[in-house]
Design a protein around this motif. Sequence first.
Motif, PDB file in Angstrom:
ATOM      1  N   ARG A   1      -7.072   8.558  19.689  1.00  0.00           N
ATOM      2  CA  ARG A   1      -6.206   9.553  19.053  1.00  0.00           C
ATOM      3  C   ARG A   1      -4.753   9.084  19.067  1.00  0.00           C
ATOM      4  N   SER A   2      -4.323   8.533  20.173  1.00  0.00           N
ATOM      5  CA  SER A   2      -2.955   8.039  20.290  1.00  0.00           C
ATOM      6  C   SER A   2      -2.704   6.897  19.306  1.00  0.00           C
ATOM      7  N   MET A   3      -3.661   5.986  19.212  1.00  0.00           N
ATOM      8  CA  MET A   3      -3.527   4.858  18.286  1.00  0.00           C
ATOM      9  C   MET A   3      -3.530   5.336  16.838  1.00  0.00           C
ATOM     10  N   GLN A   4      -4.356   6.341  16.534  1.00  0.00           N
ATOM     11  CA  GLN A   4      -4.381   6.886  15.176  1.00  0.00           C
ATOM     12  C   GLN A   4      -3.039   7.525  14.834  1.00  0.00           C
ATOM     13  N   ALA A   5      -2.486   8.282  15.757  1.00  0.00           N
ATOM     14  CA  ALA A   5      -1.192   8.932  15.522  1.00  0.00           C
ATOM     15  C   ALA A   5      -0.111   7.878  15.323  1.00  0.00           C
ATOM     16  N   GLU A   6      -0.141   6.846  16.150  1.00  0.00           N
ATOM     17  CA  GLU A   6       0.841   5.760  16.024  1.00  0.00           C
ATOM     18  C   GLU A   6       0.692   5.058  14.672  1.00  0.00           C
TER      19      GLU A   6
ATOM     20  N   GLU B   1      -0.570   6.333  11.908  1.00  0.00           N
ATOM     21  CA  GLU B   1      -0.124   7.243  10.852  1.00  0.00           C
ATOM     22  C   GLU B   1       1.401   7.289  10.777  1.00  0.00           C
ATOM     23  N   GLN B   2       2.063   7.269  11.931  1.00  0.00           N
ATOM     24  CA  GLN B   2       3.525   7.256  11.938  1.00  0.00           C
ATOM     25  C   GLN B   2       4.053   5.974  11.303  1.00  0.00           C
ATOM     26  N   LYS B   3       3.444   4.852  11.639  1.00  0.00           N
ATOM     27  CA  LYS B   3       3.871   3.572  11.061  1.00  0.00           C
ATOM     28  C   LYS B   3       3.610   3.564   9.563  1.00  0.00           C
ATOM     29  N   LEU B   4       2.458   4.075   9.164  1.00  0.00           N
ATOM     30  CA  LEU B   4       2.126   4.139   7.742  1.00  0.00           C
ATOM     31  C   LEU B   4       3.127   5.012   6.996  1.00  0.00           C
TER      32      LEU B   4
ATOM     33  N   ALA C   1       6.210   5.655   7.898  1.00  0.00           N
ATOM     34  CA  ALA C   1       7.485   4.940   7.870  1.00  0.00           C
ATOM     35  C   ALA C   1       7.461   3.830   6.820  1.00  0.00           C
ATOM     36  N   ASP C   2       6.346   3.111   6.736  1.00  0.00           N
ATOM     37  CA  ASP C   2       6.222   2.048   5.728  1.00  0.00           C
ATOM     38  C   ASP C   2       6.278   2.630   4.320  1.00  0.00           C
ATOM     39  N   MET C   3       5.588   3.744   4.110  1.00  0.00           N
ATOM     40  CA  MET C   3       5.599   4.373   2.790  1.00  0.00           C
ATOM     41  C   MET C   3       7.017   4.828   2.425  1.00  0.00           C
ATOM     42  N   GLN C   4       7.734   5.389   3.392  1.00  0.00           N
ATOM     43  CA  GLN C   4       9.106   5.842   3.142  1.00  0.00           C
ATOM     44  C   GLN C   4       9.996   4.644   2.817  1.00  0.00           C
ATOM     45  N   SER C   5       9.790   3.560   3.521  1.00  0.00           N
ATOM     46  CA  SER C   5      10.572   2.347   3.265  1.00  0.00           C
ATOM     47  C   SER C   5      10.303   1.818   1.858  1.00  0.00           C
ATOM     48  N   ILE C   6       9.042   1.825   1.459  1.00  0.00           N
ATOM     49  CA  ILE C   6       8.675   1.372   0.111  1.00  0.00           C
ATOM     50  C   ILE C   6       9.295   2.296  -0.936  1.00  0.00           C
ATOM     51  N   ARG C   7       9.224   3.604  -0.695  1.00  0.00           N
ATOM     52  CA  ARG C   7       9.828   4.564  -1.623  1.00  0.00           C
ATOM     53  C   ARG C   7      11.338   4.337  -1.742  1.00  0.00           C
ATOM     54  N   ASP C   8      11.987   4.144  -0.588  1.00  0.00           N
ATOM     55  CA  ASP C   8      13.436   3.930  -0.602  1.00  0.00           C
ATOM     56  C   ASP C   8      13.782   2.660  -1.369  1.00  0.00           C
TER      57      ASP C   8
END
Length: 105
Positions: free
Chosen positions: A52-57, A59-62, A64-71
């Motif tokens: 669960r912890s790894m999944q949450a981590e 998802e957070q990275k994903l 952040a990556d999506m936001q970076s791509i959008r920006d």
Amino acid sequence: MDVSSRVLSELASREAALDAQIEAARAQAQQTVEAAEARAAGILRDAEAQVRSMQAEHEQKLTADMQSIRDAARGEAKTQADRTRALAEGKLGQAVETIMRAVLP
């Protein structure tokens, strides 16, 4: 009969002792199995928590990556829009100049 009786008594005593040893071994084996099951359940709980912890981590990275791509895409789109606007303004200026030359002697 006396010897026979003693032999039978000794055999019965040994049988009772063996039965007691077998029962003690059975109880100890049951305790070992229960302890192993409890340990396995704890390991499973820890592993599930780690997943669960790894999944949450992840998802957070994903996210952040999506936001970076959008920006980055937004910045590139703005740059292209600014270039297009500047080009259009330049062409508009040329068109106005051409019209002014054609209209004014």
